[in-house]
Write an enzyme that holds these catalytic residues in place. Structure first.
Site, PDB file in Angstrom:
ATOM      1  N   ARG A 268       0.857  -1.196   0.000  1.00 12.37           N
ATOM      2  CA  ARG A 268       0.000   0.000   0.000  1.00 12.37           C
ATOM      3  C   ARG A 268       0.889   1.240   0.000  1.00 12.37           C
ATOM      4  NH1 ARG A 268      -1.519   1.852   4.610  1.00 12.37           N
ATOM      5  NH2 ARG A 268      -2.213  -0.115   5.497  1.00 12.37           N
TER       6      ARG A 268
ATOM      7  N   TYR B 247     -17.184  15.545 -15.304  1.00 11.27           N
ATOM      8  CA  TYR B 247     -17.575  14.142 -15.266  1.00 11.27           C
ATOM      9  C   TYR B 247     -18.632  13.934 -14.175  1.00 11.27           C
ATOM     10  CZ  TYR B 247     -17.066   9.083 -14.726  1.00 11.27           C
ATOM     11  OH  TYR B 247     -17.303   7.744 -14.628  1.00 11.27           O
TER      12      TYR B 247
ATOM     13  N   ASP C 272      -8.402  17.800 -14.698  1.00  9.37           N
ATOM     14  CA  ASP C 272      -8.625  16.405 -15.087  1.00  9.37           C
ATOM     15  C   ASP C 272      -8.289  16.316 -16.575  1.00  9.37           C
ATOM     16  OD1 ASP C 272      -9.777  14.049 -16.061  1.00  9.37           O
ATOM     17  OD2 ASP C 272     -11.422  14.085 -14.614  1.00  9.37           O
TER      18      ASP C 272
ATOM     19  N   LYS D  99      -9.106   5.293 -19.404  1.00  9.17           N
ATOM     20  CA  LYS D  99      -9.477   5.730 -20.738  1.00  9.17           C
ATOM     21  C   LYS D  99      -8.271   5.642 -21.693  1.00  9.17           C
ATOM     22  CE  LYS D  99     -13.142   6.431 -18.303  1.00  9.17           C
ATOM     23  NZ  LYS D  99     -13.512   7.689 -17.701  1.00  9.17           N
TER      24      LYS D  99
HETATM   25  C1  LIG Z   1     -14.050   8.132 -16.431  1.00  9.90           C
HETATM   26  C2  LIG Z   1     -13.684   9.455 -15.944  1.00  9.90           C
HETATM   27  C3  LIG Z   1     -13.447   9.692 -14.580  1.00  9.90           C
HETATM   28  C4  LIG Z   1     -13.597   8.603 -13.545  1.00  9.90           C
HETATM   29  O1  LIG Z   1     -12.606   7.628 -13.693  1.00  9.90           O
HETATM   30  P1  LIG Z   1     -12.805   6.087 -13.298  1.00  9.90           P
HETATM   31  O2  LIG Z   1     -11.526   5.474 -13.730  1.00  9.90           O
HETATM   32  O3  LIG Z   1     -14.006   5.586 -14.028  1.00  9.90           O
HETATM   33  O4  LIG Z   1     -13.016   6.035 -11.827  1.00  9.90           O
HETATM   34  C5  LIG Z   1     -13.050  10.955 -14.207  1.00  9.90           C
HETATM   35  N1  LIG Z   1     -12.921  11.953 -15.096  1.00  9.90           N
HETATM   36  C6  LIG Z   1     -13.177  11.776 -16.408  1.00  9.90           C
HETATM   37  C7  LIG Z   1     -13.019  12.918 -17.355  1.00  9.90           C
HETATM   38  C8  LIG Z   1     -13.565  10.531 -16.883  1.00  9.90           C
HETATM   39  O5  LIG Z   1     -13.815  10.359 -18.184  1.00  9.90           O
END
Ligand SMILES: *Cc1c(COP(=O)(O)O)cnc(C)c1O
Length: 386
Positions: free
Chosen positions: A50, A102, A174, A199
């Protein structure tokens, strides 16, 4: 002379790409929870996974290098990464979020952090005046996406970071939709970069992961502490998969963007299609700012089917493109933000910000553009109401 100068090389050779013990050209999967200590208080750099794991650490060094940051942190999901970053704040603090963030980011603020007294306000980050008007002494950060999900709204990251700093607030970006291959928020003045590595970075729709990158030593120490204290870390196997995915980021992104551009040309010429959102289009309201801060318009697209076309029939008629949550994988995905990714946002707020019931979001994969277009074409034809 530096070993390399281009991020296309860094994705392959960045971080700790070679195993020092054996020379293996891939980082081994250290599938272990704990590490033997040589004596009391004497470790070989690792004690418990961890706190630190060599496979995860290789990934953390890699993402830091790609984003041009000093410190990287890997989490079990994008939401775990966002939760760790939001854990920097205290009761009484307020976070400004851009419109169209998101859905999960909105939800964790609205339903989890709100209960701890960390509040949020939704602001229009596309205008300096509107953004500045959102500030008060309790605002400690702004959290934004550019381009933002799902209307691909562009925010001037440099402007927002300058305004945030003038108010002693952090700028958090983000960068999931662009990846460091196309946009580097730290270079534009942001303090913290977040990724859902699920992604484009992972790229193969085979893992869920989150990443955080920072430059500032103090913020880094606090994020590192939170990562270990709250424990939402990424496991060794997924860390390995993510390193493997990142190696092909440059070639994949080039093809994703090429396909997005071909789809935009097709959609713009289709009489069934209303509004098309893509910041790489010269007619898009975000074009000028996006061109200043990113390499190109990225690969995400959204568009509206006009009245006279049935949206559910469109989705059920797709044969190659999958109706699915998520984006950024090698396979093309389509989703319906109103009922899927943004369902947790109340309908009135959704409509106000332009997420209509007819909006379709596309994440073009790396298939042949002609096959993706042919699939959209037949699905649109079937969706026509007669
Ligand atoms: C999918 C997504 C998230 C969340 O991420 P997870 O890996 O699904 O927890 C946050 N921000 C954006 C822009 C996303 O597309």
């Amino acid at each position: 002379m530096a070993k390399y100068t281009d991020i296309s090389t860094a994705v392959i050779h960045g971080g700790k790409s070679i195993d020092e013990a054996t020379g293996a050209v891939n980082v081994p999967i250290y599938q272990t929870s704990t590490f033997k200590q040589d004596a009391l208080g004497r470790t070989r750099g690792y004690e418990y996974s961890r706190t630190g794991n060599p496979t995860r650490e290789a990934l953390e060094k890699l993402i830091a290098e790609l984003e041009g940051g000093e410190h990287g942190y890997a989490f079990g999901s994008g939401m775990a990464a966002i939760t760790a970053v939001l854990s920097l704040f205290r009761s009484g603090d307020r976070i400004l979020i851009s419109e169209n963030v998101y859905g999960g980011t909105f939800r964790v603020l609205d339903k989890v952090f709100d209960g701890f007294g960390v509040t949020y306000s939704i602001v229009d980050t596309t205008s300096r005046e509107a953004f500045e008007a959102g500030f008060g002494p309790d605002v400690k950060a702004v959290l934004l996406e550019s381009p933002a999900n799902p209307l691909l709204t562009v925010t001037d990251i440099r402007m927002v970071s300058e305004v945030a700093h003038a108010h002693n607030a952090l700028s958090i970006v983000d960068n999931t939709f662009m990846t460091p291959y196309l946009q580097k928020p730290l270079d534009l003045g942001a303090d913290i970069v977040i990724h859902s590595a699920t992604k484009y970075l992972g790229g193969h729709s085979d893992l869920v992961a989150g990443l955080v990158v920072v430059n500032d030593e103090d913020i880094a120490k606090r994020i590192g502490f939170i990562q270990n204290a709250t424990g939402g870390v990424l496991g060794p196997f997924d860390s390995f998969l993510l390193i493997r995915g990142i190696k092909t980021l440059a070639v994949r992104m080039d093809r994703h963007v090429e396909n997005a551009e071909a789809l935009i040309r097709y959609l713009n010429g289709n009489k069934a299609v209303g509004k098309v959102h893509y910041p790489g289009l010269e007619s898009d309201p975000g074009f000028a700012v996006n061109s200043k801060q990113a390499v190109n318009g990225g690969a995400m697209i959204s568009f509206e089917l006009k009245d006279g076309y049935d949206v559910p029939t469109f989705f059920s008629s797709l044969r190659l493109v999958s109706l699915a949550e998520s984006l950024g994988g090698v396979e093309s995905l389509a989703c319906h933000p109103a009922s899927m990714t943004h369902a947790s946002i109340p309908r009135e707020i959704r409509l106000q910000v332009g997420i209509t019931d007819g909006l379709i979001r596309l994440s073009p994969g790396i298939e042949a553009a002609s096959d993706i277009i042919a699939d959209l074409e037949q699905a649109i034809e079937r969706a026509a109401l007669r």
